[in-house]
Design an enzyme around this catalytic site. Sequence first.
Site, PDB file in Angstrom:
ATOM      1  N   LYS A   1       0.831  -1.207   0.000  1.00  0.00           N
ATOM      2  CA  LYS A   1       0.000   0.000   0.000  1.00  0.00           C
ATOM      3  C   LYS A   1       0.865   1.256   0.000  1.00  0.00           C
ATOM      4  O   LYS A   1       0.612   2.197  -0.766  1.00  0.00           O
ATOM      5  CB  LYS A   1      -0.934  -0.011   1.210  1.00  0.00           C
ATOM      6  CG  LYS A   1      -1.989  -1.094   1.158  1.00  0.00           C
ATOM      7  CD  LYS A   1      -2.769  -1.155   2.466  1.00  0.00           C
ATOM      8  CE  LYS A   1      -3.720  -2.330   2.501  1.00  0.00           C
ATOM      9  NZ  LYS A   1      -4.423  -2.447   3.787  1.00  0.00           N
TER      10      LYS A   1
ATOM     11  N   ALA B   1       0.479  -3.909  11.137  1.00  0.00           N
ATOM     12  CA  ALA B   1       1.741  -3.561  10.479  1.00  0.00           C
ATOM     13  C   ALA B   1       1.694  -2.134   9.951  1.00  0.00           C
ATOM     14  O   ALA B   1       0.650  -1.674   9.478  1.00  0.00           O
ATOM     15  CB  ALA B   1       2.012  -4.525   9.333  1.00  0.00           C
TER      16      ALA B   1
ATOM     17  N   CYS C   1      -0.509   0.715   6.042  1.00  0.00           N
ATOM     18  CA  CYS C   1      -0.882  -0.074   7.217  1.00  0.00           C
ATOM     19  C   CYS C   1      -1.730  -1.265   6.804  1.00  0.00           C
ATOM     20  O   CYS C   1      -2.453  -1.218   5.808  1.00  0.00           O
ATOM     21  CB  CYS C   1      -1.704   0.772   8.202  1.00  0.00           C
ATOM     22  SG  CYS C   1      -0.890   2.252   8.801  1.00  0.00           S
ATOM     23  N   ASP C   2      -1.642  -2.317   7.590  1.00  0.00           N
ATOM     24  CA  ASP C   2      -2.547  -3.447   7.406  1.00  0.00           C
ATOM     25  C   ASP C   2      -2.666  -4.193   8.727  1.00  0.00           C
ATOM     26  O   ASP C   2      -1.738  -4.167   9.544  1.00  0.00           O
ATOM     27  CB  ASP C   2      -2.071  -4.401   6.317  1.00  0.00           C
ATOM     28  CG  ASP C   2      -3.185  -5.345   5.885  1.00  0.00           C
ATOM     29  OD1 ASP C   2      -4.097  -4.882   5.181  1.00  0.00           O
ATOM     30  OD2 ASP C   2      -3.168  -6.518   6.282  1.00  0.00           O
ATOM     31  N   GLN C   3      -3.807  -4.841   8.903  1.00  0.00           N
ATOM     32  CA  GLN C   3      -4.030  -5.616  10.113  1.00  0.00           C
ATOM     33  C   GLN C   3      -4.497  -7.016   9.749  1.00  0.00           C
ATOM     34  O   GLN C   3      -5.341  -7.183   8.868  1.00  0.00           O
ATOM     35  CB  GLN C   3      -5.080  -4.944  11.004  1.00  0.00           C
ATOM     36  CG  GLN C   3      -5.240  -5.627  12.354  1.00  0.00           C
ATOM     37  CD  GLN C   3      -6.240  -4.912  13.233  1.00  0.00           C
ATOM     38  OE1 GLN C   3      -7.396  -4.771  12.883  1.00  0.00           O
ATOM     39  NE2 GLN C   3      -5.775  -4.433  14.381  1.00  0.00           N
TER      40      GLN C   3
END
Length: 199
Positions: free
Chosen positions: A59, A112, A75-77
């Site tokens: 991203k 993250a 960001c990522d979860q």
Amino acid sequence: MSRPLILASTSSIRLQLLRNAGLDVTAQAARVDEETIRQSLEAEGATPRDIADALAEMKAARIASRSPGSLVLGCDQVLDFKGTAFAKPTSPDQARTQLLSLRGQTHSLLSAAVLYDGGEPIWRHVGQARLTMRDFSEAYLDDYLARNWPDISHSVGAYMLEAEGVRLFSRIDGDYFTILGLPLLPLLSYLATRGFIPA
């Protein structure tokens, strides 16, 4: 003076957290095919932590390629349950299945963040929180889904801790911001150390 930041996401909660912290931030949708990327990484044996980190970087890289002079945050979860990564549910039935599998169990949320500057990654972090669900009744679960769908479709694990989802839990260990999808404290510390924001 704080340096402007681009959030490579349309997440309203992440944008709000960054703005509440006093950052000069705008948001742009990264538009990556998360599901295809996730499936490819899983096929290669990637861990849930690796998946969260890779998606956050993709991203950030997507937006940084369009704005190479900018500071960009991706960001990522990912929800990690016994080594399996859970994605956002696509239907109430899928949300129900996920929540039943998590009922009475402990899982991890991995949030993250990857920061790009000058078109290159300069910092990354994966925050982890451990959450234990209570042994709720199926009657409560059905009512919960009826009240909270489709809002919970935007959340891995089909719950939003900042809303009624908190009632699903008996114990939470970890940073609140990480649970909301952004390891905010490590990010702010890095930005201050590098002089991107006043220390």
